[in-house]
Design a protein around this motif. Sequence first.
Motif, PDB file in Angstrom:
ATOM      1  N   ALA A  55      -2.849   2.392 -20.780  1.00 37.99           N
ATOM      2  CA  ALA A  55      -1.948   1.604 -19.941  1.00 37.99           C
ATOM      3  C   ALA A  55      -1.312   2.418 -18.821  1.00 37.99           C
ATOM      4  O   ALA A  55      -1.255   1.971 -17.669  1.00 37.99           O
ATOM      5  N   PRO A  56      -0.803   3.638 -19.087  1.00 41.94           N
ATOM      6  CA  PRO A  56      -0.213   4.419 -17.983  1.00 41.94           C
ATOM      7  C   PRO A  56      -1.208   4.675 -16.862  1.00 41.94           C
ATOM      8  O   PRO A  56      -0.856   4.639 -15.684  1.00 41.94           O
ATOM      9  N   ARG A  57      -2.464   4.955 -17.248  1.00 42.83           N
ATOM     10  CA  ARG A  57      -3.481   5.231 -16.239  1.00 42.83           C
ATOM     11  C   ARG A  57      -3.732   4.002 -15.360  1.00 42.83           C
ATOM     12  O   ARG A  57      -3.817   4.101 -14.132  1.00 42.83           O
ATOM     13  N   PHE A  58      -3.819   2.822 -15.980  1.00 44.98           N
ATOM     14  CA  PHE A  58      -4.022   1.594 -15.204  1.00 44.98           C
ATOM     15  C   PHE A  58      -2.783   1.245 -14.384  1.00 44.98           C
ATOM     16  O   PHE A  58      -2.890   0.703 -13.287  1.00 44.98           O
ATOM     17  N   ALA A  59      -1.616   1.549 -14.938  1.00 44.89           N
ATOM     18  CA  ALA A  59      -0.386   1.280 -14.192  1.00 44.89           C
ATOM     19  C   ALA A  59      -0.343   2.098 -12.908  1.00 44.89           C
ATOM     20  O   ALA A  59       0.035   1.609 -11.840  1.00 44.89           O
ATOM     21  N   VAL A  60      -0.762   3.384 -13.017  1.00 49.47           N
ATOM     22  CA  VAL A  60      -0.809   4.235 -11.827  1.00 49.47           C
ATOM     23  C   VAL A  60      -1.836   3.698 -10.837  1.00 49.47           C
ATOM     24  O   VAL A  60      -1.604   3.655  -9.617  1.00 49.47           O
ATOM     25  N   ALA A  61      -3.000   3.283 -11.367  1.00 50.81           N
ATOM     26  CA  ALA A  61      -4.041   2.746 -10.490  1.00 50.81           C
ATOM     27  C   ALA A  61      -3.558   1.493  -9.762  1.00 50.81           C
ATOM     28  O   ALA A  61      -3.769   1.335  -8.550  1.00 50.81           O
ATOM     29  N   VAL A  62      -2.910   0.583 -10.510  1.00 44.91           N
ATOM     30  CA  VAL A  62      -2.372  -0.626  -9.888  1.00 44.91           C
ATOM     31  C   VAL A  62      -1.319  -0.280  -8.846  1.00 44.91           C
ATOM     32  O   VAL A  62      -1.254  -0.866  -7.754  1.00 44.91           O
ATOM     33  N   GLY A  63      -0.473   0.699  -9.149  1.00 46.53           N
ATOM     34  CA  GLY A  63       0.552   1.101  -8.192  1.00 46.53           C
ATOM     35  C   GLY A  63      -0.043   1.634  -6.904  1.00 46.53           C
ATOM     36  O   GLY A  63       0.408   1.294  -5.809  1.00 46.53           O
ATOM     37  N   LEU A  64      -1.084   2.477  -7.028  1.00 50.56           N
ATOM     38  CA  LEU A  64      -1.731   3.021  -5.837  1.00 50.56           C
ATOM     39  C   LEU A  64      -2.405   1.925  -5.018  1.00 50.56           C
ATOM     40  O   LEU A  64      -2.322   1.905  -3.779  1.00 50.56           O
ATOM     41  N   VAL A  65      -3.101   1.021  -5.725  1.00 52.27           N
ATOM     42  CA  VAL A  65      -3.736  -0.104  -5.029  1.00 52.27           C
ATOM     43  C   VAL A  65      -2.683  -0.966  -4.335  1.00 52.27           C
ATOM     44  O   VAL A  65      -2.868  -1.420  -3.190  1.00 52.27           O
ATOM     45  N   ALA A  66      -1.560  -1.190  -5.019  1.00 55.88           N
ATOM     46  CA  ALA A  66      -0.493  -2.012  -4.432  1.00 55.88           C
ATOM     47  C   ALA A  66       0.060  -1.377  -3.170  1.00 55.88           C
ATOM     48  O   ALA A  66       0.317  -2.054  -2.168  1.00 55.88           O
ATOM     49  N   ILE A  67       0.257  -0.050  -3.194  1.00 56.81           N
ATOM     50  CA  ILE A  67       0.779   0.642  -2.013  1.00 56.81           C
ATOM     51  C   ILE A  67      -0.213   0.537  -0.849  1.00 56.81           C
ATOM     52  O   ILE A  67       0.150   0.208   0.285  1.00 56.81           O
ATOM     53  N   ALA A  68      -1.506   0.823  -1.169  1.00 57.26           N
ATOM     54  CA  ALA A  68      -2.521   0.765  -0.115  1.00 57.26           C
ATOM     55  C   ALA A  68      -2.637  -0.638   0.453  1.00 57.26           C
ATOM     56  O   ALA A  68      -2.680  -0.834   1.677  1.00 57.26           O
ATOM     57  N   PHE A  69      -2.683  -1.649  -0.423  1.00 63.43           N
ATOM     58  CA  PHE A  69      -2.810  -3.017   0.055  1.00 63.43           C
ATOM     59  C   PHE A  69      -1.533  -3.490   0.725  1.00 63.43           C
ATOM     60  O   PHE A  69      -1.571  -4.351   1.604  1.00 63.43           O
ATOM     61  N   GLY A  70      -0.400  -2.957   0.283  1.00 60.53           N
ATOM     62  CA  GLY A  70       0.853  -3.330   0.954  1.00 60.53           C
ATOM     63  C   GLY A  70       0.843  -2.903   2.411  1.00 60.53           C
ATOM     64  O   GLY A  70       1.223  -3.662   3.293  1.00 60.53           O
ATOM     65  N   PHE A  71       0.381  -1.652   2.659  1.00 60.78           N
ATOM     66  CA  PHE A  71       0.266  -1.187   4.044  1.00 60.78           C
ATOM     67  C   PHE A  71      -0.766  -2.019   4.813  1.00 60.78           C
ATOM     68  O   PHE A  71      -0.547  -2.385   5.980  1.00 60.78           O
ATOM     69  N   ALA A  72      -1.893  -2.305   4.172  1.00 65.17           N
ATOM     70  CA  ALA A  72      -2.938  -3.085   4.843  1.00 65.17           C
ATOM     71  C   ALA A  72      -2.438  -4.482   5.189  1.00 65.17           C
ATOM     72  O   ALA A  72      -2.658  -4.997   6.291  1.00 65.17           O
ATOM     73  N   THR A  73      -1.747  -5.096   4.216  1.00 65.34           N
ATOM     74  CA  THR A  73      -1.231  -6.447   4.462  1.00 65.34           C
ATOM     75  C   THR A  73      -0.168  -6.442   5.548  1.00 65.34           C
ATOM     76  O   THR A  73      -0.114  -7.342   6.389  1.00 65.34           O
ATOM     77  N   SER A  74       0.702  -5.427   5.533  1.00 66.04           N
ATOM     78  CA  SER A  74       1.732  -5.337   6.569  1.00 66.04           C
ATOM     79  C   SER A  74       1.101  -5.183   7.944  1.00 66.04           C
ATOM     80  O   SER A  74       1.565  -5.760   8.931  1.00 66.04           O
ATOM     81  N   TRP A  75       0.023  -4.386   8.010  1.00 69.81           N
ATOM     82  CA  TRP A  75      -0.662  -4.211   9.299  1.00 69.81           C
ATOM     83  C   TRP A  75      -1.259  -5.539   9.774  1.00 69.81           C
ATOM     84  O   TRP A  75      -1.119  -5.914  10.944  1.00 69.81           O
TER      85      TRP A  75
END
Length: 530
Positions: A240-260
Amino acid sequence: MPDFQDRPSASSGPQWSFLQRHGLLFVCTSPLVANAIGSLFNVLYNRNQIFPLLSDAQRIRFDDCVLWFNVLIYPIAVLCFVLPLLWVRPVYRDLLAGKPVAAELHQKVQRVVVNLPWWFLLVASLGWLSCIPVFITSLYVLPEPLQGIVIAHLITSFLIAAMIAVTHSFFAVELAIQHAVFPVVFYSENQTNQTMPASVPGIIPLNITLRGALWTVSSVVSPIISLVLILLLPDDENLAPRFAVAVGLVAIAFGFATSWMLGKLVVRPVQQLRRAAAEVAAGNLDTHIHLLCADEFGHLINSFNSMVEGLRQREHLQQTFGRHVGQEAARQIIRQGDRLTGREQVITVMFVDVRNFTQYSSEHSPSEVVSALNVFFREAVECVESNGGMVNKFLGDGFMAIFGVGANTERHAQNAVDSALALRNCVQQSSSIFQDAGWDDLQIGIGINTGPAVVGSIGSPKRQEYTAIGDTVNVAARVEAATKLAGHNLLITESTQSVLADPSAWIPLPPQLVKGKTTPLRLFAAKHDP
């Protein structure tokens, strides 16, 4: 004309960019990145969180489902998404080639293109969410019992993947359509009559509120829900911690992409409207925004362009109207509207008359007379308007000018005298011009008077004239007539002389009895008359 949008050149037909020539292909490929990341997350989650909980038979069935989904369901979903683009393609190619397209068919294509993001949202959502009942049902019908935790993991896996893929892909498709397809399907050589995406009937535009909600889902809600689901579910493999980190990284990357992407879709129209408004405020009425939007910004841009077009037409009307009644009179008439009103105020009136006009007219053709008068009036109007006055009316071989109306209410008597002196000098210095027009010795008479008069629109509701009425006007006309007998071509009344900056520059003449007056007028002539 400030354009505020890159458009194909219309000098020799549209010159389309690479992106616009392959716009439909660009739209097809725009959702790939988000769906690929969603699929990758789904595969990793299934292998690490769900597979350890399945029996051998369930694993085989799970792999079979993945295989058949990739072979059958996904191609069907892709085909459903591409079908509207395949229908649009022939018309799109004709538009690229500059071929005519039937108006009704063209409007259908525009409607399909504008609504395409919603079609993708429907197809992608059904494609992803259908995985939940299909996988659960296929595992449930096996003899081995299906654990409830497996069902929870399956729902979590596909929900997270769907939220990652669908919301971001929606913005990608919308942005691709706006940049690559809109310039082609909404192209028009006549920009003022161009159909805008927001004006197409039958469209379902994504308003700012819904776009904000989708952005919230893609950048905030999806990552939070994903993390909560991962942390709440049992985790025998401690992944779970590993997937949580993966989801967090994806969320950050997609957050920037969506904001752009959101910035391109929302901030860009705001910036262009701001720049265009600044241009209009600076007096540039050739401003036109060509940004093609199907949401509220599209309606706002349409309204802005219509407003500027109205201002441009009003300016053109005022300039055209002003050539007939004078620019200042035109401004006063437009400001006053249709009201038949006049306002009493102190003004200075100047009458100018051309000497020996009757003799000149008898010796020349009407066209030659008009040409010569136009030369004189061109110089006269320049002299009057450059000194803050307005030529109120032309009187055959002369004209009447008013000073002290509108914005130029200060020093109107001095302005009128300066204008008269400038006009007199201009006539003397332009003798060669008048000689070329057949007028060897053009002479003028000028009379000026200052006093109260009623200024405004006068007449009937069907026919009005902006002018000045009163004894001040009548006296000015009589003073001009008196120049013929007084031996001076410029005379002013005592009421004008008394308010000049240098009254001593004018010498008094013997009182003159003029028509309509029982007492003689005190008139003044310049000390240094030529």
